[in-house]
Design a protein around this motif. Structure first.
Motif, PDB file in Angstrom:
ATOM      1  N   ASN A 184      -6.595  -2.162  -5.962  1.00  0.00           N
ATOM      2  CA  ASN A 184      -6.110  -0.943  -6.339  1.00  0.00           C
ATOM      3  C   ASN A 184      -6.074  -0.798  -8.121  1.00  0.00           C
ATOM      4  O   ASN A 184      -6.091   0.606  -8.297  1.00  0.00           O
TER       5      ASN A 184
ATOM      6  N   SER B  36       0.815  -1.198   0.284  1.00  0.00           N
ATOM      7  CA  SER B  36       0.015  -0.191   0.015  1.00  0.00           C
ATOM      8  C   SER B  36       0.583   1.148  -0.125  1.00  0.00           C
ATOM      9  O   SER B  36       2.134   0.635   0.313  1.00  0.00           O
TER      10      SER B  36
ATOM     11  N   GLN C  85      -8.102  -0.677   5.526  1.00  0.00           N
ATOM     12  CA  GLN C  85      -9.502  -0.573   4.067  1.00  0.00           C
ATOM     13  C   GLN C  85      -9.380  -2.513   3.761  1.00  0.00           C
ATOM     14  O   GLN C  85     -10.077  -2.862   3.520  1.00  0.00           O
ATOM     15  N   TRP C  86      -8.233  -2.924   3.662  1.00  0.00           N
ATOM     16  CA  TRP C  86      -8.053  -4.286   2.745  1.00  0.00           C
ATOM     17  C   TRP C  86      -8.243  -4.889   3.660  1.00  0.00           C
ATOM     18  O   TRP C  86      -9.251  -6.267   3.450  1.00  0.00           O
TER      19      TRP C  86
ATOM     20  N   ASP D 137      -4.326   3.998  -3.545  1.00  0.00           N
ATOM     21  CA  ASP D 137      -3.784   2.340  -2.907  1.00  0.00           C
ATOM     22  C   ASP D 137      -5.264   2.134  -1.292  1.00  0.00           C
ATOM     23  O   ASP D 137      -4.719   2.990  -1.146  1.00  0.00           O
ATOM     24  N   LEU D 138      -5.194   0.814  -1.943  1.00  0.00           N
ATOM     25  CA  LEU D 138      -5.793   0.130  -0.097  1.00  0.00           C
ATOM     26  C   LEU D 138      -5.234   0.376   0.953  1.00  0.00           C
ATOM     27  O   LEU D 138      -3.614   0.747   0.836  1.00  0.00           O
ATOM     28  N   THR D 139      -5.254   1.175   2.126  1.00  0.00           N
ATOM     29  CA  THR D 139      -4.166   1.032   3.423  1.00  0.00           C
ATOM     30  C   THR D 139      -4.809  -0.272   3.646  1.00  0.00           C
ATOM     31  O   THR D 139      -5.356  -1.314   3.509  1.00  0.00           O
TER      32      THR D 139
ATOM     33  N   ARG E  56      -5.908  -7.651  -3.512  1.00  0.00           N
ATOM     34  CA  ARG E  56      -5.716  -6.192  -3.648  1.00  0.00           C
ATOM     35  C   ARG E  56      -5.290  -5.335  -4.390  1.00  0.00           C
ATOM     36  O   ARG E  56      -5.256  -3.979  -4.741  1.00  0.00           O
TER      37      ARG E  56
END
Length: 240
Positions: free
Chosen positions: A39, A2, A13-14, A8-10, A35
């Motif tokens: 993203n 990330s 968040q993922w 991008d997902l943190t 992931r």
């Protein structure tokens, strides 16, 4: 994983999203990191680039495109969206689903081709109209896209049909356009809800922030990129 791109997902968040995705298929080729797929989709939605213009550090654009549309057909995006809305409402001290909704539309100029388009005589715009229903927090619970020539009281029927799964819904607010053509009576007979129109004060000129209606206005302003999903033309007459 990330932080390479702002979209991008943190890690947090993922962890929330991974449990909402469908199970992997046991057969087939080696699975691709989901992931990275998410993203890539978030990057495309944030930047508005073409599928073929995805940076090469993402999976192949054809793979991302295929998974995006497969999950759309399977209702994954709707499931994820509604789960996140419920989570936000609970964190705000509210029930998971709303008892009040606000409907409104926004006409957008679009190029020729794709789904149907038309002329909105009121706004002097040729294109499409996106119809939304939000709760009192401004969270989107339904989106329907149709030609701009559709009247609001007709397009609202498609939006309200998308809200039938909200068992707590009791009241729907809208502007004066939603009080025409027998729509309030149809809403009561079909769903048992009250469709209440919010009118401008008599004699007041210029901009007026009206209760409830200003909520959906803020949603349109803040969620423009969200409502401009990849290939939004395919959302015609449907939701997400």
């Amino acid at each position: 994983m990330s932080g390479q791109y702002p979209s991008d997902l943190t890690d947090g968040q993922w962890q929330v999203l991974r449990g909402l995705l469908p199970r992997r298929r046991r057969r087939g080729r080696r699975p691709i990191c989901r992931r990275l797929i998410l993203n890539a989709i978030l990057y495309l939605n944030r930047t508005g680039c073409q599928w073929r213009s995805l940076p090469h550090d993402f999976p192949n654009w054809k793979t991302v495109y295929t998974i995006f549309w497969r999950w759309r057909r399977e209702g994954v995006w709707r499931k994820v969206h509604e789960a996140l809305c419920r989570r936000v409402r609970q964190q705000s001290g509210k029930k998971p689903t709303p008892s009040v909704a606000i409907v409104d539309s926004q006409s957008i100029r679009t190029a020729e081709g794709g789904a149907e388009r038309g002329y909105d005589a009121g706004k002097k715009i040729t294109g499409r109209k996106r119809h939304v229903a939000v709760d009192t927090l401004g969270l989107v619970w339904a989106v329907v896209v149709h030609g701009a020539y559709w009247q609001d009281h007709d397009g609202a029927c498609l939006v309200l049909m998308q809200l039938r799964q909200l068992g707590r819904l009791r009241v729907v607010f809208g502007d004066s356009a939603y009080g025409r053509n027998g729509l309030p009576a149809w809403v009561t007979e079909t769903f048992g809800w009250v469709l209440q129109t919010v009118l401008r004060p008599v004699g007041v000129q210029g901009f007026v922030a009206l209760p409830k209606r200003c909520i959906v206005g803020r949603t349109f302003a803040a969620a423009g990129p969200l409502l401009r999903l990849p290939n939004m033309d395919a959302c015609e007459g449907g939701c997400f």
